[in-house]
Design a protein around this motif. Structure first.
Motif, mmCIF file in Angstrom:
data_model
loop_
_atom_site.group_PDB
_atom_site.id
_atom_site.type_symbol
_atom_site.label_atom_id
_atom_site.label_comp_id
_atom_site.label_asym_id
_atom_site.label_seq_id
_atom_site.Cartn_x
_atom_site.Cartn_y
_atom_site.Cartn_z
ATOM 1 N N LEU A 170 91.025 31.938 -65.365
ATOM 2 C CA LEU A 170 90.173 33.022 -64.879
ATOM 3 C C LEU A 170 90.665 33.599 -63.555
ATOM 4 O O LEU A 170 90.395 34.757 -63.227
ATOM 5 C CB LEU A 170 88.732 32.526 -64.719
ATOM 6 C CG LEU A 170 88.012 32.131 -66.019
ATOM 7 C CD1 LEU A 170 86.679 31.466 -65.716
ATOM 8 C CD2 LEU A 170 87.811 33.346 -66.909
ATOM 9 N N GLY A 171 91.373 32.783 -62.788
ATOM 10 C CA GLY A 171 91.874 33.242 -61.492
ATOM 11 C C GLY A 171 93.136 34.062 -61.577
ATOM 12 O O GLY A 171 93.396 34.899 -60.714
ATOM 13 N N GLY A 172 93.935 33.828 -62.603
ATOM 14 C CA GLY A 172 95.158 34.581 -62.778
ATOM 15 C C GLY A 172 96.210 34.255 -61.736
ATOM 16 O O GLY A 172 96.059 33.339 -60.924
ATOM 17 N N ALA A 173 97.288 35.024 -61.772
ATOM 18 C CA ALA A 173 98.407 34.828 -60.844
ATOM 19 C C ALA A 173 98.217 35.747 -59.655
ATOM 20 O O ALA A 173 98.601 36.916 -59.684
ATOM 21 C CB ALA A 173 99.724 35.121 -61.547
ATOM 22 N N GLN A 174 97.643 35.233 -58.591
ATOM 23 C CA GLN A 174 97.383 36.021 -57.385
ATOM 24 C C GLN A 174 98.574 35.940 -56.432
ATOM 25 O O GLN A 174 99.115 34.868 -56.193
ATOM 26 C CB GLN A 174 96.116 35.514 -56.686
ATOM 27 C CG GLN A 174 94.862 35.591 -57.526
ATOM 28 C CD GLN A 174 94.505 37.012 -57.906
ATOM 29 O OE1 GLN A 174 94.642 37.932 -57.100
ATOM 30 N NE2 GLN A 174 94.056 37.207 -59.135
ATOM 31 N N PRO A 175 98.968 37.069 -55.868
ATOM 32 C CA PRO A 175 100.111 37.057 -54.944
ATOM 33 C C PRO A 175 99.758 36.378 -53.618
ATOM 34 O O PRO A 175 98.603 36.358 -53.211
ATOM 35 C CB PRO A 175 100.393 38.545 -54.724
ATOM 36 C CG PRO A 175 99.060 39.210 -54.935
ATOM 37 C CD PRO A 175 98.388 38.413 -56.021
ATOM 38 N N ILE A 176 100.764 35.855 -52.960
ATOM 39 C CA ILE A 176 100.566 35.226 -51.647
ATOM 40 C C ILE A 176 101.914 35.187 -50.943
ATOM 41 O O ILE A 176 102.969 35.140 -51.586
ATOM 42 C CB ILE A 176 99.980 33.796 -51.783
ATOM 43 C CG1 ILE A 176 99.535 33.244 -50.421
ATOM 44 C CG2 ILE A 176 100.978 32.863 -52.461
ATOM 45 C CD1 ILE A 176 98.338 33.942 -49.836
ATOM 46 N N GLY A 177 101.875 35.200 -49.617
ATOM 47 C CA GLY A 177 103.117 35.142 -48.865
ATOM 48 C C GLY A 177 103.780 33.781 -48.929
ATOM 49 O O GLY A 177 104.963 33.650 -49.246
ATOM 50 N N ALA A 178 103.008 32.721 -48.619
ATOM 51 C CA ALA A 178 103.564 31.362 -48.610
ATOM 52 C C ALA A 178 102.459 30.350 -48.833
ATOM 53 O O ALA A 178 101.314 30.559 -48.425
ATOM 54 C CB ALA A 178 104.268 31.087 -47.288
ATOM 55 N N VAL A 179 102.821 29.256 -49.492
ATOM 56 C CA VAL A 179 101.899 28.146 -49.733
ATOM 57 C C VAL A 179 102.608 26.855 -49.339
ATOM 58 O O VAL A 179 103.744 26.613 -49.750
ATOM 59 C CB VAL A 179 101.470 28.067 -51.217
ATOM 60 C CG1 VAL A 179 100.529 26.888 -51.428
ATOM 61 C CG2 VAL A 179 100.820 29.363 -51.666
ATOM 62 N N THR A 180 101.916 26.033 -48.550
ATOM 63 C CA THR A 180 102.487 24.761 -48.110
ATOM 64 C C THR A 180 101.446 23.656 -48.251
ATOM 65 O O THR A 180 100.295 23.834 -47.873
ATOM 66 C CB THR A 180 102.915 24.837 -46.631
ATOM 67 O OG1 THR A 180 103.819 25.933 -46.452
ATOM 68 C CG2 THR A 180 103.601 23.546 -46.191
ATOM 69 N N LEU A 212 92.647 21.315 -55.538
ATOM 70 C CA LEU A 212 93.415 22.394 -54.925
ATOM 71 C C LEU A 212 93.908 23.396 -55.958
ATOM 72 O O LEU A 212 93.963 24.603 -55.689
ATOM 73 C CB LEU A 212 94.598 21.812 -54.146
ATOM 74 C CG LEU A 212 94.258 20.903 -52.963
ATOM 75 C CD1 LEU A 212 95.541 20.363 -52.327
ATOM 76 C CD2 LEU A 212 93.409 21.622 -51.919
ATOM 77 N N ASP A 213 94.264 22.923 -57.146
ATOM 78 C CA ASP A 213 94.790 23.819 -58.168
ATOM 79 C C ASP A 213 93.703 24.684 -58.793
ATOM 80 O O ASP A 213 93.928 25.854 -59.080
ATOM 81 C CB ASP A 213 95.499 23.015 -59.258
ATOM 82 C CG ASP A 213 96.763 22.340 -58.764
ATOM 83 O OD1 ASP A 213 97.364 22.850 -57.792
ATOM 84 O OD2 ASP A 213 97.150 21.303 -59.319
ATOM 85 N N ALA A 214 92.523 24.130 -58.988
ATOM 86 C CA ALA A 214 91.418 24.899 -59.578
ATOM 87 C C ALA A 214 91.036 26.065 -58.688
ATOM 88 O O ALA A 214 90.604 27.117 -59.179
ATOM 89 C CB ALA A 214 90.214 24.006 -59.820
ATOM 90 N N TYR A 215 91.199 25.905 -57.380
ATOM 91 C CA TYR A 215 90.773 26.922 -56.415
ATOM 92 C C TYR A 215 91.946 27.624 -55.739
ATOM 93 O O TYR A 215 91.772 28.317 -54.744
ATOM 94 C CB TYR A 215 89.822 26.293 -55.390
ATOM 95 C CG TYR A 215 88.483 26.019 -56.030
ATOM 96 C CD1 TYR A 215 87.438 26.922 -55.911
ATOM 97 C CD2 TYR A 215 88.290 24.900 -56.826
ATOM 98 C CE1 TYR A 215 86.224 26.710 -56.545
ATOM 99 C CE2 TYR A 215 87.083 24.680 -57.476
ATOM 100 C CZ TYR A 215 86.054 25.587 -57.330
ATOM 101 O OH TYR A 215 84.869 25.386 -57.983
ATOM 102 N N ASP A 216 93.114 27.483 -56.320
ATOM 103 C CA ASP A 216 94.305 28.117 -55.767
ATOM 104 C C ASP A 216 94.176 29.634 -55.764
ATOM 105 O O ASP A 216 94.490 30.298 -54.767
ATOM 106 C CB ASP A 216 95.535 27.683 -56.573
ATOM 107 C CG ASP A 216 96.825 28.190 -55.984
ATOM 108 O OD1 ASP A 216 97.214 27.725 -54.898
ATOM 109 O OD2 ASP A 216 97.460 29.072 -56.599
ATOM 110 N N ALA A 217 93.717 30.221 -56.856
ATOM 111 C CA ALA A 217 93.606 31.679 -56.947
ATOM 112 C C ALA A 217 92.596 32.226 -55.948
ATOM 113 O O ALA A 217 92.822 33.284 -55.329
ATOM 114 C CB ALA A 217 93.228 32.098 -58.372
ATOM 115 N N VAL A 218 91.463 31.532 -55.780
ATOM 116 C CA VAL A 218 90.439 31.966 -54.828
ATOM 117 C C VAL A 218 91.029 32.021 -53.419
ATOM 118 O O VAL A 218 90.831 33.002 -52.678
ATOM 119 C CB VAL A 218 89.229 31.005 -54.837
ATOM 120 C CG1 VAL A 218 88.177 31.453 -53.841
ATOM 121 C CG2 VAL A 218 88.651 30.888 -56.234
#
Length: 348
Positions: free
Chosen positions: A79-89, A130-136
């Motif tokens: 439901l969250g889809g592939a949301q863009p982001i600059g960086a994830v650590t 963390l993965d379930a709420y990554d898109a949010v």
């Protein structure tokens, strides 16, 4: 209304994101006859989603917790889809019960020190990660142009109350103490979350207002928060079946999180039962078809009575869980853009 067979064929052919990209009149037809409760009409995208989910197999609360957690995460990733982001650590800190995982999100184009949001996820203190709420978190980071720190607090029943609060508080203290080194402006850190995470966020904000040796939040972002373990307000019964969050799910989560002999008005459990004086300004969003609607609204009134500045928005046609639906349709992303704009204003 389109038959179940045709609806399943559409889902298989287009996928969730493709299906919810169809024109609004088509969505309305697929959703079925409009559903109205207490003068509120269920958003057709939400109605269609509920119809599809009813075809997808057993509810999370009917499964083993291990399997239910996997299904919960997979559903919200879709439901969250592939949301863009600059960086994830990702990194791990020392928590009260052992290693505590944090995930850091930096929006595109952001450099130098910036405001930040410490995000505490929902899932009834039992589900979510963390993965379930990554898109949010990606969505909020990009839309509000703030750094986001997502907290993987311990879950029940393996870690019962007050483990969730203890981890949330430890994460808040760690982030605020290390803000400068993390590229975060120490005076512009918000706390926020949805559902159970909204509960923990409200508790962190209250606790910080009463604690001298910690930086208090500059802002609270509370998305359909659970606020009271003492009394069940009417929306819990009225909307407890048929709108994604069910009474059975809430009962399972409560029974898993609590050992049974706790004071349900505890200052680490029910923010509606605590003195909120001095808590940070807040944006509280509730959903019209959410069993937690009434206690979210009651908390708005509670904050205002304590002199806290609050902006309350009821997304009248939406259901619990819309924060995770930023990858489909139009209604949930619009609501979350409003929340992100409020966050940006609150930290500016």
């Amino acid at each position: 209304m389109v038959s179940t067979t045709k609806l399943l064929a559409l889902v298989q052919a287009k996928g969730a994101q493709g299906l919810f990209s169809l024109p609004t009149p088509v969505i309305r037809r697929l959703a079925g006859r409009p559903r109205t409760v207490e003068g509120r009409t269920l958003d057709p995208e939400m109605q269609l989603l509920l119809r599809i989910m009813g075809l997808q197999g057993p509810a999370v609360e009917t499964l083993s917790i291990t399997r239910g957690r996997r299904m919960y995460t997979e559903a919200f990733q879709m439901l969250g889809g592939a949301q863009p982001i600059g960086a994830v650590t990702d990194r791990t800190i020392d928590g009260p019960g052992g290693p505590l995982a944090l995930r850091f999100y930096t929006p595109r184009g952001l450099s130098g020190r910036s405001p930040a949001l410490v995000y505490l996820h929902g899932g009834g203190w039992v589900y979510g990660d963390l993965d379930a709420y990554d898109a949010v978190c990606r969505f909020l980071a990009e839309e509000a142009q703030v750094r986001v720190v997502s907290v993987d607090y311990r879950l029940a029943p393996e870690a019962q109350f007050p483990a969730g609060f203890e981890d949330a508080w430890a994460a808040w203290r760690w982030v605020t103490e290390h803000a400068t080194g993390l590229g975060i402006e120490p005076s512009a850190i918000a706390v926020g979350g949805d559902s159970a995470g909204g509960n923990l966020s409200a508790l962190v904000a209250q606790h910080a207002a009463r604690t001298d040796d910690v930086v208090a939040p500059a802002f609270q972002l509370l998305i359909y928060p659970a606020t009271d373990f003492v009394e069940e307000l009417p929306s819990r019964t009225l909307l407890g079946e048929g709108y994604l969050l069910t009474k059975a799910f809430m009962d399972l989560c409560s029974d898993s999180y609590l050992a049974g002999d706790e004071d349900r008005a505890d200052a680490r459990l029910s923010p509606l039962r605590q003195d909120a004086t001095g808590a940070a300004p807040a944006y509280v969003v509730t959903a019209g078809f959410d069993p937690l609607r009434d206690e979210g609204t009651a908390y708005v009134e509670h904050l205002r009575a304590a002199g806290v500045t609050v902006e309350h928005v009821e997304e009248r046609g939406l259901i619990h869980g819309f924060a995770n639906m930023v990858g489909i349709g139009r209604s949930a992303p619009r609501a979350m853009r409003r929340a992100a704009a409020a966050l940006q204003r609150g930290l500016s």
